[in-house]
Write a protein that holds these residues in place. Structure first.
Motif, PDB file in Angstrom:
ATOM      1  N   ASP A   1      -0.192 -18.903   8.044  1.00  0.00           N
ATOM      2  CA  ASP A   1      -0.654 -19.555   6.920  1.00  0.00           C
ATOM      3  C   ASP A   1      -0.745 -18.521   5.593  1.00  0.00           C
ATOM      4  O   ASP A   1      -0.368 -17.396   5.653  1.00  0.00           O
ATOM      5  CB  ASP A   1      -2.288 -19.722   7.283  1.00  0.00           C
ATOM      6  N   ALA A   2      -1.004 -19.487   4.447  1.00  0.00           N
ATOM      7  CA  ALA A   2      -0.718 -18.783   3.153  1.00  0.00           C
ATOM      8  C   ALA A   2      -1.789 -17.492   2.876  1.00  0.00           C
ATOM      9  O   ALA A   2      -2.865 -17.391   3.749  1.00  0.00           O
ATOM     10  CB  ALA A   2      -0.916 -19.648   2.012  1.00  0.00           C
ATOM     11  N   VAL A   3      -1.647 -16.553   1.871  1.00  0.00           N
ATOM     12  CA  VAL A   3      -2.404 -15.610   1.451  1.00  0.00           C
ATOM     13  C   VAL A   3      -3.757 -16.155   0.938  1.00  0.00           C
ATOM     14  O   VAL A   3      -3.894 -17.318   0.467  1.00  0.00           O
ATOM     15  CB  VAL A   3      -1.760 -14.617   0.407  1.00  0.00           C
ATOM     16  N   PHE A   4      -5.033 -15.391   1.282  1.00  0.00           N
ATOM     17  CA  PHE A   4      -6.045 -15.596   0.633  1.00  0.00           C
ATOM     18  C   PHE A   4      -6.209 -14.747  -0.595  1.00  0.00           C
ATOM     19  O   PHE A   4      -6.422 -13.558  -0.402  1.00  0.00           O
ATOM     20  CB  PHE A   4      -7.325 -15.471   1.474  1.00  0.00           C
ATOM     21  N   ASN A   5      -6.218 -15.165  -1.944  1.00  0.00           N
ATOM     22  CA  ASN A   5      -6.166 -14.302  -2.878  1.00  0.00           C
ATOM     23  C   ASN A   5      -7.280 -13.385  -3.336  1.00  0.00           C
ATOM     24  O   ASN A   5      -7.191 -12.394  -3.921  1.00  0.00           O
ATOM     25  CB  ASN A   5      -6.019 -15.132  -4.344  1.00  0.00           C
ATOM     26  N   ASP A   6      -8.495 -13.548  -2.935  1.00  0.00           N
ATOM     27  CA  ASP A   6      -9.771 -12.624  -3.397  1.00  0.00           C
ATOM     28  C   ASP A   6      -9.952 -12.065  -2.254  1.00  0.00           C
ATOM     29  O   ASP A   6     -10.826 -12.237  -1.330  1.00  0.00           O
ATOM     30  CB  ASP A   6     -10.858 -13.614  -3.728  1.00  0.00           C
TER      31      ASP A   6
ATOM     32  N   LEU B   1      -0.701 -31.243   3.709  1.00  0.00           N
ATOM     33  CA  LEU B   1       0.552 -30.558   3.599  1.00  0.00           C
ATOM     34  C   LEU B   1       0.784 -29.463   4.652  1.00  0.00           C
ATOM     35  O   LEU B   1       1.816 -29.158   5.189  1.00  0.00           O
ATOM     36  CB  LEU B   1       0.676 -30.164   2.207  1.00  0.00           C
ATOM     37  N   LEU B   2      -0.313 -28.529   4.898  1.00  0.00           N
ATOM     38  CA  LEU B   2      -0.438 -27.407   5.536  1.00  0.00           C
ATOM     39  C   LEU B   2      -0.154 -27.882   7.115  1.00  0.00           C
ATOM     40  O   LEU B   2       0.534 -27.368   7.967  1.00  0.00           O
ATOM     41  CB  LEU B   2      -1.956 -26.759   5.738  1.00  0.00           C
TER      42      LEU B   2
ATOM     43  N   VAL C   1       3.792 -20.286   4.622  1.00  0.00           N
ATOM     44  CA  VAL C   1       3.491 -21.050   3.654  1.00  0.00           C
ATOM     45  C   VAL C   1       3.225 -20.234   2.411  1.00  0.00           C
ATOM     46  O   VAL C   1       2.444 -19.375   2.542  1.00  0.00           O
ATOM     47  CB  VAL C   1       2.109 -21.883   4.185  1.00  0.00           C
ATOM     48  N   GLY C   2       3.668 -20.639   1.139  1.00  0.00           N
ATOM     49  CA  GLY C   2       3.244 -19.875  -0.006  1.00  0.00           C
ATOM     50  C   GLY C   2       2.624 -20.995  -0.865  1.00  0.00           C
ATOM     51  O   GLY C   2       2.994 -21.903  -1.815  1.00  0.00           O
TER      52      GLY C   2
ATOM     53  N   LYS D   1      -1.968 -15.203   9.627  1.00  0.00           N
ATOM     54  CA  LYS D   1      -2.192 -15.462   8.147  1.00  0.00           C
ATOM     55  C   LYS D   1      -1.583 -14.426   7.199  1.00  0.00           C
ATOM     56  O   LYS D   1      -1.233 -12.844   7.719  1.00  0.00           O
ATOM     57  CB  LYS D   1      -3.726 -15.135   7.791  1.00  0.00           C
ATOM     58  N   MET D   2      -0.696 -14.596   6.284  1.00  0.00           N
ATOM     59  CA  MET D   2      -0.310 -13.757   5.457  1.00  0.00           C
ATOM     60  C   MET D   2      -1.157 -13.060   4.716  1.00  0.00           C
ATOM     61  O   MET D   2      -2.430 -13.486   3.999  1.00  0.00           O
ATOM     62  CB  MET D   2       0.963 -14.417   4.614  1.00  0.00           C
TER      63      MET D   2
END
Length: 303
Positions: free
Chosen positions: A201-206, A184-185, A161-162, A228-229
């Motif tokens: 799963d998508a990245v967690f940016n912080d 959606l996920l 997921v992005g 998780k990415m």
């Protein structure tokens, strides 16, 4: 009956770290990190004028990679719609990674085109394919995209997921807990499982917010994601822990497998385990969980 296939091998994908291929220091450091998979990125993290240098650096880096570590090596290429996608695929043939991650997959043909290209180039036993689900069209075509991995000859192995691109395209708010994104996920998880694929799963940016990352990893695991990415090495340990197997989970799995193996339960599809009804499907799940434990222990021995 339309059964879910399980022909893809079981792999550890708890922590999937993205590393810019244009960053020599990051490439060198990636070789000693305790992540389950590394995505060497030629796409978003590399400026257009640096793409050629990044490909050359990646080819050189792969010459010295330890392929026995148990870590998967994945290359994210640029879209074939632009000038760099075909050149990236040529670099893939030089590197022969475990998988190629395709960006912004919106329809099944995006998968089939690259699969055909690899086969025609002689990579019949070569890289698997991973698909980034990060567009509205990709979400609408999820089932059809995932189904390209249903057959034994299909290369598609994993959906990723992005959310950064998806938020940008849809305008869905970036709110802690991802309340408007959860439906959606879950669709991505269901589509992946229906075709026997893994899902990341998508990245967690912080990356400085360890509490936020831990909470999102827990949420992702509860939704059914395999891992998780990640965008920073500091996130690896948290993801490995969250998507790992606890001692309690392993003990429960052992108890279920042992109960079904007992002579008095031979041939039974349902048994009573300490006052709880347990079906054969739970034994199958327990067996796969114990296989994950074996893989985790093997990774620790190789570390």
């Amino acid at each position: 009956m339309n059964r879910t296939p399980h022909h893809h091998p079981l792999r550890l994908r708890r922590s999937v770290l993205s590393v810019p291929a244009a960053n020599p220091r990051a490439l060198a450091k990636s070789a000693v990190l305790d992540c389950d998979a590394i995505i060497f990125d030629l796409e978003d993290s590399v400026l257009p004028e640096k793409k050629a240098d990044a490909r050359a650096a990646l080819i050189e880096h792969f010459k010295g990679l330890d392929r026995t570590s148990g870590c998967e090596h994945v290359i994210r290429i640029n879209s074939l719609d632009g000038p760099d996608g075909a050149l990236d695929l040529e670099a893939v043939l030089d590197c022969m990674p475990d998988a190629v991650l395709l960006p912004k997959v919106s329809e099944p043909q995006d998968i089939l085109t690259v699969a055909d290209w690899l086969s025609e180039a002689g990579a019949d036993d070569g890289p698997r394919l991973w698909a980034m689900i990060e567009t509205a069209a990709g979400l609408l075509n999820l089932a059809a995209i995932a189904e390209t991995g249903r057959t034994h000859g299909g290369r598609l192995d994993c959906l990723v997921v992005g959310l950064n691109d998806l938020r940008k395209e849809t305008g869905i708010a970036d709110i802690p807990g991802r309340p408007y994104l959860v439906p959606l996920l879950l669709q991505v998880v269901v589509a992946a499982r229906a075709s026997g694929l893994d899902v990341i799963d998508a990245v967690f940016n912080d990356f400085s917010d360890t509490d936020g990352l831990e909470a999102e990893c827990l949420q992702g695991r509860q939704m059914g994601f395999d891992g998780k990415m990640l965008i920073h090495p500091a996130q690896i340990a948290i993801a490995n822990e969250a998507f790992g197997v606890t001692e309690g989970e392993a003990a429960e799995a052992l108890a279920i497998v042992a109960a079904f193996a007992a002579p008095e339960n031979a041939g039974k599809a349902v048994i009573d385990l300490r006052g709880r009804m347990v079906e054969k499907l739970h034994a199958d799940q327990a067996g796969r969980l114990l296989a994950r434990v074996d893989l985790i222990n093997e990774r620790k021995r190789n570390a």
